[in-house]
Design a protein around this motif. Structure first.
Motif, PDB file in Angstrom:
ATOM      1  N   VAL A  94     -58.626 -42.671  23.146  1.00 26.26           N
ATOM      2  CA  VAL A  94     -57.413 -43.446  22.862  1.00 26.26           C
ATOM      3  C   VAL A  94     -57.738 -44.713  22.082  1.00 26.26           C
ATOM      4  CG1 VAL A  94     -55.506 -44.745  23.908  1.00 26.26           C
ATOM      5  CG2 VAL A  94     -56.159 -42.512  24.839  1.00 26.26           C
ATOM      6  N   MET A  95     -58.734 -45.454  22.526  1.00 27.51           N
ATOM      7  CA  MET A  95     -59.019 -46.743  21.891  1.00 27.51           C
ATOM      8  C   MET A  95     -59.571 -46.583  20.480  1.00 27.51           C
ATOM      9  SD  MET A  95     -57.838 -48.940  23.900  1.00 27.51           S
ATOM     10  CE  MET A  95     -58.461 -50.461  23.198  1.00 27.51           C
ATOM     11  N   GLU A  96     -60.414 -45.588  20.251  1.00 28.83           N
ATOM     12  CA  GLU A  96     -60.934 -45.385  18.898  1.00 28.83           C
ATOM     13  C   GLU A  96     -59.832 -44.917  17.951  1.00 28.83           C
ATOM     14  OE1 GLU A  96     -63.961 -46.321  17.707  1.00 28.83           O
ATOM     15  OE2 GLU A  96     -63.991 -47.214  19.717  1.00 28.83           O
ATOM     16  N   SER A 120     -51.778 -36.459  33.317  1.00 31.12           N
ATOM     17  CA  SER A 120     -51.781 -36.474  34.779  1.00 31.12           C
ATOM     18  C   SER A 120     -51.246 -37.819  35.241  1.00 31.12           C
ATOM     19  CB  SER A 120     -53.209 -36.280  35.309  1.00 31.12           C
ATOM     20  OG  SER A 120     -53.997 -37.420  34.977  1.00 31.12           O
ATOM     21  N   PRO A 121     -50.888 -37.948  36.525  1.00 28.54           N
ATOM     22  CA  PRO A 121     -50.450 -39.251  37.036  1.00 28.54           C
ATOM     23  C   PRO A 121     -51.502 -40.332  36.834  1.00 28.54           C
ATOM     24  CG  PRO A 121     -49.861 -37.527  38.591  1.00 28.54           C
ATOM     25  CD  PRO A 121     -50.719 -36.883  37.538  1.00 28.54           C
ATOM     26  N   GLU A 122     -52.780 -39.966  36.964  1.00 28.53           N
ATOM     27  CA  GLU A 122     -53.860 -40.945  36.783  1.00 28.53           C
ATOM     28  C   GLU A 122     -53.913 -41.436  35.346  1.00 28.53           C
ATOM     29  OE1 GLU A 122     -54.169 -38.817  40.338  1.00 28.53           O
ATOM     30  OE2 GLU A 122     -54.231 -37.948  38.314  1.00 28.53           O
ATOM     31  N   ILE A 123     -53.711 -40.521  34.392  1.00 27.41           N
ATOM     32  CA  ILE A 123     -53.713 -40.906  32.983  1.00 27.41           C
ATOM     33  C   ILE A 123     -52.538 -41.831  32.693  1.00 27.41           C
ATOM     34  CG2 ILE A 123     -53.332 -40.020  30.645  1.00 27.41           C
ATOM     35  CD1 ILE A 123     -55.023 -37.565  31.491  1.00 27.41           C
ATOM     36  N   MET A 124     -51.373 -41.533  33.251  1.00 25.59           N
ATOM     37  CA  MET A 124     -50.210 -42.388  33.017  1.00 25.59           C
ATOM     38  C   MET A 124     -50.438 -43.802  33.554  1.00 25.59           C
ATOM     39  SD  MET A 124     -46.800 -40.043  33.409  1.00 25.59           S
ATOM     40  CE  MET A 124     -47.132 -39.394  35.041  1.00 25.59           C
ATOM     41  N   LYS A 125     -51.158 -43.913  34.652  1.00 27.10           N
ATOM     42  CA  LYS A 125     -51.461 -45.240  35.199  1.00 27.10           C
ATOM     43  C   LYS A 125     -52.445 -45.993  34.316  1.00 27.10           C
ATOM     44  CE  LYS A 125     -50.762 -43.937  40.051  1.00 27.10           C
ATOM     45  NZ  LYS A 125     -51.441 -43.704  41.363  1.00 27.10           N
ATOM     46  N   LEU A 126     -53.352 -45.267  33.672  1.00 26.62           N
ATOM     47  CA  LEU A 126     -54.389 -45.901  32.859  1.00 26.62           C
ATOM     48  C   LEU A 126     -53.885 -46.343  31.489  1.00 26.62           C
ATOM     49  CD1 LEU A 126     -57.360 -46.683  32.457  1.00 26.62           C
ATOM     50  CD2 LEU A 126     -57.816 -44.314  31.770  1.00 26.62           C
ATOM     51  N   GLN A 129     -53.075 -49.970  30.402  1.00 28.80           N
ATOM     52  CA  GLN A 129     -54.252 -50.828  30.276  1.00 28.80           C
ATOM     53  C   GLN A 129     -54.948 -50.626  28.937  1.00 28.80           C
ATOM     54  OE1 GLN A 129     -56.643 -50.921  34.030  1.00 28.80           O
ATOM     55  NE2 GLN A 129     -55.084 -49.498  34.781  1.00 28.80           N
ATOM     56  N   LEU A 130     -54.623 -49.533  28.251  1.00 25.98           N
ATOM     57  CA  LEU A 130     -55.176 -49.255  26.923  1.00 25.98           C
ATOM     58  C   LEU A 130     -54.184 -49.624  25.818  1.00 25.98           C
ATOM     59  CD1 LEU A 130     -56.818 -45.775  27.661  1.00 25.98           C
ATOM     60  CD2 LEU A 130     -57.799 -48.062  27.939  1.00 25.98           C
ATOM     61  N   GLY A 131     -53.108 -50.310  26.192  1.00 26.14           N
ATOM     62  CA  GLY A 131     -52.138 -50.772  25.206  1.00 26.14           C
ATOM     63  C   GLY A 131     -51.090 -49.752  24.825  1.00 26.14           C
ATOM     64  N   ILE A 132     -50.989 -48.660  25.566  1.00 27.03           N
ATOM     65  CA  ILE A 132     -50.028 -47.598  25.260  1.00 27.03           C
ATOM     66  C   ILE A 132     -48.778 -47.784  26.128  1.00 27.03           C
ATOM     67  CG2 ILE A 132     -49.597 -45.116  25.276  1.00 27.03           C
ATOM     68  CD1 ILE A 132     -51.530 -46.032  23.087  1.00 27.03           C
ATOM     69  N   GLU A 133     -47.619 -47.898  25.478  1.00 26.85           N
ATOM     70  CA  GLU A 133     -46.365 -48.183  26.188  1.00 26.85           C
ATOM     71  C   GLU A 133     -45.480 -46.951  26.364  1.00 26.85           C
ATOM     72  OE1 GLU A 133     -44.342 -51.733  24.836  1.00 26.85           O
ATOM     73  OE2 GLU A 133     -46.201 -52.450  23.917  1.00 26.85           O
ATOM     74  N   TYR A 134     -45.722 -45.907  25.586  1.00 30.39           N
ATOM     75  CA  TYR A 134     -44.976 -44.667  25.793  1.00 30.39           C
ATOM     76  C   TYR A 134     -45.872 -43.499  25.389  1.00 30.39           C
ATOM     77  CZ  TYR A 134     -44.292 -43.770  20.804  1.00 30.39           C
ATOM     78  OH  TYR A 134     -44.521 -43.486  19.478  1.00 30.39           O
TER      79      TYR A 134
END
Length: 268
Positions: A94-96, A120-126, A129-134
């Motif tokens: 995601v960040m790259e 997954s739910p874990e990915i949605m929580k993360l 924090q990586l600057g992704i809003e949707y």
């Protein structure tokens, strides 16, 4: 007490957004169709494949001009099935992708679609924090025209193969202004080449484009606008509202459309 509803910009109650993945060369024809009909799209791109002829990807330079007026969004660096990956790999992917796209297009990348529909739910929580809003999923509402309950699990109205014209005709005929409607179409532009059916997107855009009662917006513009509405500060007695945003929000106040400019307090 006044009856107050949020509207889309300029008092509109219908919005249309398009969402296409991968950044393949067929995007050139698709963007031309969008532009001709005044429709905006969001294009989710794997920046690790720019210029890759094996994957039919465009060069960086031609994309800058192509996507002007539309949104470029993340789709991870190399399109892995991220629910099967370690979180460290997800962060890298995601960040790259964000870094590359921001360098090329010159604005902050804040949206995404899940590659292979994997999340997954874990990915949605993360992701925040990586600057992704949707982030858009591949499941759809099969004709629903509502806003999502969770921006990180955003379901489109339909894929363009799923009764697009039927849903489009229903959408343009909607008239009850007590609701906010959103039609969201997703797909891959290369599918029109594979299926030899460019006519379906051309007919849809001719039907849905150029209408005064529809707000044509990118995915991010819709998210930003609805979050701006949520930041409005209404008085307890509903006598006035403060807009702390830099941009305007529109409200229906007892049926009258009121623009609430950024940084202004408006009395009803």
């Amino acid at each position: 007490m006044a009856k107050i509803y949020v509207t889309y910009p300029e008092g509109k109650f219908k919005a249309l957004t398009m969402s296409y993945d991968d950044g393949r060369k067929a995007d050139k024809r698709l963007v031309e169709i969008f532009n001709r009909n005044g429709i905006k799209g969001t294009f989710h791109i794997n920046s690790g494949f720019f210029g890759n002829t094996e994957y039919d990807r465009m060069e960086e330079a031609e994309c800058v001009e192509l996507y002007k007026g539309h949104e470029v969004s993340a789709h991870t660096l190399t399109h892995p099935t991220i629910a099967r990956c370690p979180k460290e790999m997800l962060v890298h992917e995601v960040m790259e992708d964000r870094k590359n796209l921001e360098r090329i297009f010159g604005y902050t990348i804040r949206g995404m679609s899940y590659p292979n529909g994997s999340y997954s739910p874990e990915i949605m929580k993360l992701l925040p924090q990586l600057g992704i809003e949707y982030s858009r999923v591949v499941e759809t509402t099969h004709g629903g025209f509502g806003l999502p309950h969770n921006w990180l699990e955003w379901k489109a109205t339909c894929h363009h193969k799923d009764n697009l014209m039927k849903h489009g005709e229903t959408f343009v005929s909607l008239h009850k202004k007590q609701y906010l409607y959103l039609m969201y179409v997703w797909g891959h532009s290369y599918e029109f080449d594979n299926d030899n059916n460019w006519n379906i997107i051309e007919e849809f855009c001719e039907l849905a484009g150029g209408r005064d009662d529809i707000w044509y917006a990118t995915n991010m513009e819709i998210v930003d606008y609805m979050k701006a509405y949520e930041r409005l500060r209404f008085s307890a007695g509903m006598e006035f509202v403060e807009n702390p945003n830099a941009t305007s929000v529109w409200l229906s106040v007892d049926g009258d459309i009121r623009e609430i400019p950024g940084g202004v307090t408006v009395r009803f």
